[in-house]
Each structure stands twice: as C-alpha cells, then as structure tokens.
Design an enzyme around this catalytic site. Sequence first.
Site, PDB file in Angstrom:
ATOM      1  N   PHE A  23      53.146  22.341  33.288  1.00 46.42           N
ATOM      2  CA  PHE A  23      52.527  22.788  34.543  1.00 46.42           C
ATOM      3  C   PHE A  23      53.296  22.182  35.720  1.00 46.42           C
ATOM      4  CE2 PHE A  23      49.514  22.091  38.064  1.00 46.42           C
ATOM      5  CZ  PHE A  23      49.071  23.387  38.277  1.00 46.42           C
ATOM      6  N   GLY A  24      53.827  23.038  36.596  1.00 44.40           N
ATOM      7  CA  GLY A  24      54.549  22.590  37.791  1.00 44.40           C
ATOM      8  C   GLY A  24      53.674  22.745  39.013  1.00 44.40           C
ATOM      9  N   TYR A  25      53.674  21.725  39.876  1.00 46.01           N
ATOM     10  CA  TYR A  25      52.872  21.791  41.109  1.00 46.01           C
ATOM     11  C   TYR A  25      53.715  21.507  42.351  1.00 46.01           C
ATOM     12  CZ  TYR A  25      53.158  16.785  40.385  1.00 46.01           C
ATOM     13  OH  TYR A  25      53.654  15.505  40.190  1.00 46.01           O
ATOM     14  N   GLY A  26      54.981  21.147  42.168  1.00 42.53           N
ATOM     15  CA  GLY A  26      55.870  20.841  43.303  1.00 42.53           C
ATOM     16  C   GLY A  26      57.113  21.693  43.194  1.00 42.53           C
ATOM     17  N   SER A  27      58.262  21.021  43.116  1.00 43.01           N
ATOM     18  CA  SER A  27      59.501  21.804  43.018  1.00 43.01           C
ATOM     19  C   SER A  27      59.561  22.613  41.727  1.00 43.01           C
ATOM     20  CB  SER A  27      60.729  20.895  43.131  1.00 43.01           C
ATOM     21  OG  SER A  27      60.856  20.087  41.979  1.00 43.01           O
ATOM     22  N   GLU A  98      63.071  14.250  36.872  1.00 47.67           N
ATOM     23  CA  GLU A  98      61.835  13.647  37.392  1.00 47.67           C
ATOM     24  C   GLU A  98      61.828  12.120  37.269  1.00 47.67           C
ATOM     25  OE1 GLU A  98      59.531  15.612  38.831  1.00 47.67           O
ATOM     26  OE2 GLU A  98      60.700  17.397  38.384  1.00 47.67           O
TER      27      GLU A  98
HETATM   28  C1  SIN Z   1      56.335  19.181  39.806  1.00 48.76           C
HETATM   29  O1  SIN Z   1      56.927  19.987  40.519  1.00 48.76           O
HETATM   30  O2  SIN Z   1      55.452  19.554  39.017  1.00 48.76           O
HETATM   31  C2  SIN Z   1      56.666  17.727  39.829  1.00 48.76           C
HETATM   32  C3  SIN Z   1      57.185  17.235  41.108  1.00 48.76           C
HETATM   33  C4  SIN Z   1      58.485  17.841  41.533  1.00 48.76           C
HETATM   34  O3  SIN Z   1      59.430  17.893  40.743  1.00 48.76           O
HETATM   35  O4  SIN Z   1      58.588  18.303  42.678  1.00 48.76           O
END
Ligand code: SIN
Length: 194
Positions: A23-27, A98
């Site tokens: 699950f990604g929430y940022g980039s 990460e």
């Molecule tokens: C994410 O995107 O889920 C983790 C944080 C990032 O890499 O920006």
Amino acid sequence: MLDTTALNQQRNFFEGHADIWLFGYGSLIWKADFAYLERRPAFITGWARRFWQGSHDHRGTPDAPGRVATLIRAQGAVCHGMAYRITSDVLAPLDVREKNGYLREKVPLTFLNENGGTAGQSEGLIYLASEDNPAFLGEAPLADMARQINQAHGPSGPNREYLLNLASALRELGVDDAHIFALEQQLDRLPGYQ
Ligand code: SIN
C-alpha cells in the site's frame, strides 16, 4: 546516514506468499517505478498522512532536509492510497528507496471499486516512518513546512515536485486530504523554487 535496509530484510511478514499487496500513500502513489502485477485504489484506517518525515536522501540533503509523507496514528482517520500486487523480489529495491527511516509494517487494507464502493480486504505492507526514527521532523506550522518544501532539493529532484505530484494524484483518485491540500495551497503562495 540512516539506513533501514538491513532491518527491513528481517521483517518478512509475508514469507512464503506468492505475492504481496503493497500500500502506497506518498511517492509510492505517483512514482511506481517498480514492477507490479495489478494495482487498485485502497485505504487504511487509523492512520493520517502527514509531511512530518525528513528526506535527506531523495528530496533534500543531510544539511537541508526536505519533508515527505509518513503516517501518524489517528483514531477514526482514513488514509487513501494505491495498493500494488507485487512479487517479493520487488521488496529489495523498495527497501533501498525507503531506507531513510521507513520500516515495513503489516496493516489491513480495504480495496475500492470504480464507483468508490468497498471491494474486499487483505493484509498489506506499508513503509512507515514512525516518530522514533532519527529522520522524523514532526509537526511544524503549515507555512513553515511549505517554505521548507519550497526550498529543498535532493538527488530525486525538488521537494516541491513531491508534494505537487502527490496532491494531483490524490485529486485524480477523488481523495480529499485536508493536510495535503492545505500545504499545496501554502506552496502556491510562495515564489517558484530557485
Ligand atoms: C509511500 O509512498 O507509501 C511511502 C513514503 C514515500 O515513499 O513517499
């Protein structure tokens, strides 16, 4: 510099699984530069997205860190993002990407269908930068965070780009995220990055 790569390699929550939901929430929402079998909009509960994690390696430098997304515990909160079905070999390069404070964690995911209705659940993996990691910056006034983001640059590019890309990806998903859109608005008021 901080490096969680080796720690994450011990965090095999899905050992023996043929595939894993990440699950990604940022980039990871807008920069999916890894192989995936399938992707689906999804959300997690009890977590809120915040620009409280320092970026010394991607969107800033050790001397002038940028700010990137992490999650904080928030009762009743819903955090929308993108779930990717990946094979376990994809985790090694993700651990490197990460490495500045993020640890693999296992969370329940809920998938969404095209109409925005819920469409099943699964255990999934997130990369979480918790407040006890050395790169955690924490809360600051919105205007200060926007100024920092406006000025920071790193090997992956301007910090500003990270925020603006995330805001537009969320808009495309039909997600209303007050923290992200308020930061974007603050950024819009500042002159372009140098
Ligand atoms: C994410 O995107 O889920 C983790 C944080 C990032 O890499 O920006």
